[in-house]
Write a protein that holds these residues in place. Structure first.
Motif, PDB file in Angstrom:
ATOM      1  N   ILE A 362       0.838  -1.203   0.000  1.00 30.48           N
ATOM      2  CA  ILE A 362       0.000   0.000   0.000  1.00 30.48           C
ATOM      3  C   ILE A 362       0.871   1.251   0.000  1.00 30.48           C
ATOM      4  O   ILE A 362       0.648   2.195  -0.767  1.00 30.48           O
ATOM      5  N   ALA A 363       1.884   1.267   0.858  1.00 31.16           N
ATOM      6  CA  ALA A 363       2.750   2.447   0.970  1.00 31.16           C
ATOM      7  C   ALA A 363       3.587   2.654  -0.287  1.00 31.16           C
ATOM      8  O   ALA A 363       3.811   3.789  -0.710  1.00 31.16           O
ATOM      9  N   SER A 364       4.059   1.567  -0.893  1.00 28.72           N
ATOM     10  CA  SER A 364       4.963   1.700  -2.039  1.00 28.72           C
ATOM     11  C   SER A 364       4.292   2.354  -3.231  1.00 28.72           C
ATOM     12  O   SER A 364       4.956   2.964  -4.075  1.00 28.72           O
ATOM     13  N   LYS A 365       2.974   2.246  -3.325  1.00 27.69           N
ATOM     14  CA  LYS A 365       2.254   2.790  -4.471  1.00 27.69           C
ATOM     15  C   LYS A 365       1.976   4.290  -4.336  1.00 27.69           C
ATOM     16  O   LYS A 365       1.420   4.893  -5.244  1.00 27.69           O
ATOM     17  N   GLN A 366       2.391   4.872  -3.211  1.00 26.14           N
ATOM     18  CA  GLN A 366       2.124   6.288  -2.989  1.00 26.14           C
ATOM     19  C   GLN A 366       3.261   7.196  -3.434  1.00 26.14           C
ATOM     20  O   GLN A 366       3.118   8.416  -3.412  1.00 26.14           O
TER      21      GLN A 366
END
Length: 449
Positions: A362-366
């Protein structure tokens, strides 16, 4: 090009496996070694609990500073160069216990292990994630890559625990130290550097493709700041982290989930082995059996189930499911009434392995690919902050409720408190709406297969 990328990933996975194998072989024996060195013939050893808690807190303090620094430096100098540091420092404490487990050697191990963990704890995980997601894998396949990477780590856990089950204590640490050396040598020889071509630019503005113009304007980072040289200038500033938290509500929610999940994990780690030893007189072999059951289940879940479930239900729902199962499992741990109960829980708690890969995905896609090291380092730093707080809460609780001075009889009270922390993480995870960012999503990497 794709074949070469897969080959490099295999070398990374072998490095992760060897590193994990070396570390996990030693875990089942540490509790017995600690109690034997500090409190011979006394299974209820408050000094061992407090020393373990202090080490965990000190490790967290170091990791809060070092993990974001190492992660961010890896965006500039490459993953391989920075991966050498934590892998090398992890060798020294194992060598000390390989020589002897007497009290003086144990204190030497304790001091060196604390310093080594402050430098390297969490860095290996952070750097391997950054290597995979920013440099080798396109965004749509990162979740599966996380599952495979986690599955390799779980396989190392299984193999290490199985080996510990049949090795003597002395041979356990000798084998562990030798494997640590092999891991460093293999990584230095075979793993290729992943640093991006300087002509293409290593960094990208944080959330530069944000769909919110105002947030984009507020969070735009001066590119000249990233061109400065010097190690300390590579440490993510508070402004950078606050900027990311402000610009991405999804990342903020994921960070909060990470904090409470790590707080609960730290509490369980602080309490569970001493609780089982005092409650049911478990020893090294029984600890190894429990870890073996959990490890086999975790490996199968990450390698076989996660690549199937993740695309079907998404990271956010998988995260909530894993946290819910973990919460129930920890709660049952706290009221274990028979020695077979921990074994049953070890089988049911394997779904908890979905939690961290889901948060990282989830975090990496931000953010863009040039900032994955900083983002994963920041998540590791948040986790480390929780690991500082956790032993300050759970070590005194564990020592108190395992002693004869407990205000009421509830040996698993500290574990129940960890279950409450996990419940908070679960409630927060329900609120996450993981909408992938467009940053780095187009042509950002090579396919996994």
């Amino acid at each position: 090009m794709e074949t070469e990328s897969i080959k490099e990933l295999r070398h990374l996975l072998v490095t992760v496996f060897l590193t994990g194998l070396a570390g996990f072989i030693a875990i089942p024996a540490i509790t017995d070694v600690t109690i034997s060195a500090l409190c011979p013939s006394h299974p209820r050893c408050s000094l061992a609990i407090f020393l373990s808690g202090f080490q965990q807190a000190a490790t967290g303090v170091g990791a809060v500073v070092m993990t974001p620094l190492i992660g961010n430096l890896s965006d500039v100098y490459g993953r391989k160069a920075l991966l050498t540091v934590p892998l090398t420092v992890s060798i020294f404490p194992l060598v000390i216990l390989a020589c002897s487990r007497e009290t003086n050697y144990f204190y030497a191990y304790y001091a060196v292990r604390t310093v080594a963990a402050m430098v390297g704890e969490g860095s290996v995980h952070c750097l391997t994630l950054a290597y995979v997601q920013a440099d080798k894998i396109e965004e749509r396949k990162r979740a599966s890559a996380f599952g495979i990477l986690g599955g390799v780590g779980s396989a190392a856990f299984v193999c290490g625990t199985l080996a510990a089950r049949f090795l003597s204590t002395a041979l356990t640490f000798q084998v562990s130290a030798f494997l640590s050396m092999i891991a460093v040598g293999y990584m230095r020889i075979f793993l290729k550097e992943s640093i991006l071509d300087s002509g293409t630019g290593l960094r990208q503005p944080m959330l530069g493709e944000s769909q919110e113009p105002r947030a984009k304007e507020e969070c735009e980072i001066n590119d000249s700041a990233h061109k400065t040289s010097g190690i300390f200038k590579s440490l993510p500033s508070v402004r950078d982290l606050i900027c990311l938290l402000k610009c991405s509500p999804t990342f903020s929610q994921a960070a909060l989930v990470m904090f409470f999940n790590s707080l609960a994990d730290g509490g369980l780690q602080t309490s569970i082995l001493y609780y089982l030893k005092a409650r049911f007189q478990f020893n090294k072999d029984q600890f190894a059996d429990l870890m073996l059951i959990s490890g086999i289940g975790a490996t199968l879940a990450q390698v076989l189930l996660m690549p199937i479930i993740m695309p079907a239900i998404g990271e956010a729902k998988l995260l909530s499911m894993g946290l819910f199962v973990l919460c129930l499992s920890i709660l049952v741990y706290s009221i274990s009434w028979s020695p077979w109960v921990p074994y049953a829980i070890a089988v049911s708690s394997v779904f908890g392995v979905f939690v961290r890969p889901s948060i990282c995905s989830i975090a990496s896609k931000q953010v863009g690919p040039g900032e994955q090291g900083m983002v994963q380092g920041s998540l590791s730093g948040i986790s480390s902050l929780a690991n500082i707080i956790s032993p300050l809460i759970f070590s005194p609780l564990t020592a108190l409720f395992l002693s004869e001075k407990a205000p009421f009889y509830f040996p698993g009270f500290s574990i129940m408190c960890a279950a409450f922390a996990m419940m908070i993480a679960f409630i927060q995870s329900i609120m996450i709406r993981a909408v992938p960012s467009d940053v780095g999503g187009k042509g950002s990497g090579n396919p996994l297969v």
